[in-house]
Design an enzyme around this catalytic site. Structure first.
Site, PDB file in Angstrom:
ATOM      1  N   GLY A   1       2.717  -6.701  -2.870  1.00  0.00           N
ATOM      2  CA  GLY A   1       1.365  -6.426  -3.471  1.00  0.00           C
ATOM      3  C   GLY A   1       0.457  -7.652  -3.638  1.00  0.00           C
TER       4      GLY A   1
ATOM      5  CG  ASN B   1      -3.242  -8.163   1.212  1.00  0.00           C
ATOM      6  OD1 ASN B   1      -4.311  -8.832   1.517  1.00  0.00           O
ATOM      7  ND2 ASN B   1      -2.139  -8.344   1.964  1.00  0.00           N
TER       8      ASN B   1
ATOM      9  CG  HIS C   1      -2.539  -5.187  11.811  1.00  0.00           C
ATOM     10  ND1 HIS C   1      -1.089  -4.385  11.691  1.00  0.00           N
ATOM     11  CD2 HIS C   1      -2.606  -6.071  12.828  1.00  0.00           C
ATOM     12  CE1 HIS C   1      -0.519  -4.918  12.572  1.00  0.00           C
ATOM     13  NE2 HIS C   1      -1.237  -5.996  13.282  1.00  0.00           N
TER      14      HIS C   1
ATOM     15  CD  GLU D   1      -7.018  11.801  13.524  1.00  0.00           C
ATOM     16  OE1 GLU D   1      -7.767  10.788  13.929  1.00  0.00           O
ATOM     17  OE2 GLU D   1      -7.514  12.785  13.264  1.00  0.00           O
ATOM     18  N   GLY D   2      -4.570   7.220  15.248  1.00  0.00           N
ATOM     19  CA  GLY D   2      -3.729   6.170  15.813  1.00  0.00           C
ATOM     20  C   GLY D   2      -3.137   5.284  15.109  1.00  0.00           C
TER      21      GLY D   2
ATOM     22  CG  ASP E   1      -2.349  -1.175  13.526  1.00  0.00           C
ATOM     23  OD1 ASP E   1      -2.369  -0.911  12.320  1.00  0.00           O
ATOM     24  OD2 ASP E   1      -1.124  -1.516  13.917  1.00  0.00           O
TER      25      ASP E   1
HETATM   26  C1  GAR Z   1       0.548  -7.734   4.780  1.00  0.00           C
HETATM   27  O1  GAR Z   1       0.639  -8.948   5.345  1.00  0.00           O
HETATM   28  C2  GAR Z   1      -0.329  -6.803   5.426  1.00  0.00           C
HETATM   29  O2  GAR Z   1      -1.168  -7.408   6.069  1.00  0.00           O
HETATM   30  C3  GAR Z   1       0.867  -6.227   6.179  1.00  0.00           C
HETATM   31  O3  GAR Z   1       1.921  -5.973   5.222  1.00  0.00           O
HETATM   32  C4  GAR Z   1       1.895  -7.181   4.147  1.00  0.00           C
HETATM   33  C5  GAR Z   1       2.042  -6.777   2.717  1.00  0.00           C
HETATM   34  O4  GAR Z   1       1.992  -7.678   1.920  1.00  0.00           O
HETATM   35  N1  GAR Z   1       0.483  -4.953   6.676  1.00  0.00           N
HETATM   36  C6  GAR Z   1       0.919  -4.335   7.935  1.00  0.00           C
HETATM   37  O5  GAR Z   1       1.721  -5.123   8.370  1.00  0.00           O
HETATM   38  C7  GAR Z   1       0.433  -3.165   8.404  1.00  0.00           C
HETATM   39  N2  GAR Z   1       0.767  -2.843   9.803  1.00  0.00           N
HETATM   40  P1  GAR Z   1       1.496  -7.436   0.336  1.00  0.00           P
HETATM   41  O6  GAR Z   1       2.279  -6.234  -0.169  1.00  0.00           O
HETATM   42  O7  GAR Z   1       1.967  -8.956  -0.320  1.00  0.00           O
HETATM   43  O8  GAR Z   1      -0.015  -7.392   0.435  1.00  0.00           O
END
Ligand code: GAR
Length: 197
Positions: free
Chosen positions: A12, A14, A110, A148-149, A151
């Site tokens: 978490g 982000n 992403h 729907e896809g 990314d």
């Molecule tokens: C982040 O790097 C995010 O961009 C990635 O997971 C991580 C979560 O970190 N998401 C993906 O790869 C989605 N395809 P966080 O829990 O510390 O925010």
């Protein structure tokens, strides 16, 4: 005021950038009305609780079928009535109905410059392992709408980050987070909120 729900599966960081962005006024006109995780042990849930944000766990492990999980997850979302759903490290295949109901109202972060290193199987550290294996000199992060896809939705914001000699996947992941993800995700939410009544 833009009411957002943040969906998380892991640490978490982000989510923390969003919580801090709202607290510091970098994300304006926005309220985090809830955080939902599919993972009981997600530290992101603790971050939400520490910030006084309602936190919920809807785990597939507690349901007999995918359909039951999907329904419970959708019900939880509906109860929070968000204007915008932010996927911040949410590693769950979204129910199709969710994409229909919240079309153009779900965004995702992403950890690469889409269309590189994205799509099925590219998540978390795997993205950075692939970038290093390919030998790219620049990578980054992308905020995009969810369709729907995997990314494939419309790109909202991107930021490039340099790959350095000797980078490990972990070092690169950290740099991409610090220099790109924690910057553009709050910025994208602020931009969406600024055009919200
Ligand atoms: C982040 O790097 C995010 O961009 C990635 O997971 C991580 C979560 O970190 N998401 C993906 O790869 C989605 N395809 P966080 O829990 O510390 O925010």
């Amino acid at each position: 005021m833009l009411n957002i729900v943040v969906c998380v599966s892991g640490g978490g960081t982000n989510l923390q950038a969003i919580i801090d962005g709202v607290a510091e006024g970098k994300i304006r006109n926005t309220k985090i009305v809830g955080v939902i995780s599919n993972n009981t042990g997600a530290y992101a849930l603790t971050r939400a609780e520490n910030a006084g944000i309602p936190a919920f766990c809807v785990s597939p492990k507690n349901f007999g079928s995918r359909e039951e999980f999907n329904n419970a997850f959708l019900n939880q979302l509906e109860a929070l009535n968000p204007d915008l759903i932010v996927l911040a490290g949410f590693l769950v295949i979204l129910p199709e109905k969710m994409i229909e109901v919240y079309r153009e109202r779900i965004i995702n972060i992403h950890p690469s410059l889409i269309p590189s290193f994205c799509g099925t199987g590219y998540f978390g550290l795997k993205v950075h392992e692939a970038a290093l294996a390919r030998g790219v000199k620049v990578t980054g992060a992308t905020v995009h709408y969810v369709d729907e896809g995997t990314d494939t939705g419309r790109i909202i914001m991107q930021k490039a980050v340099e790959v350095l000699a000797g980078d490990t996947p972990e070092a690169l992941q950290r740099r991409v987070m610090e220099q790109a993800e924690w910057v553009i995700l709050p910025k994208a939410i602020d931009e969406i909120a600024s055009s919200w009544e």
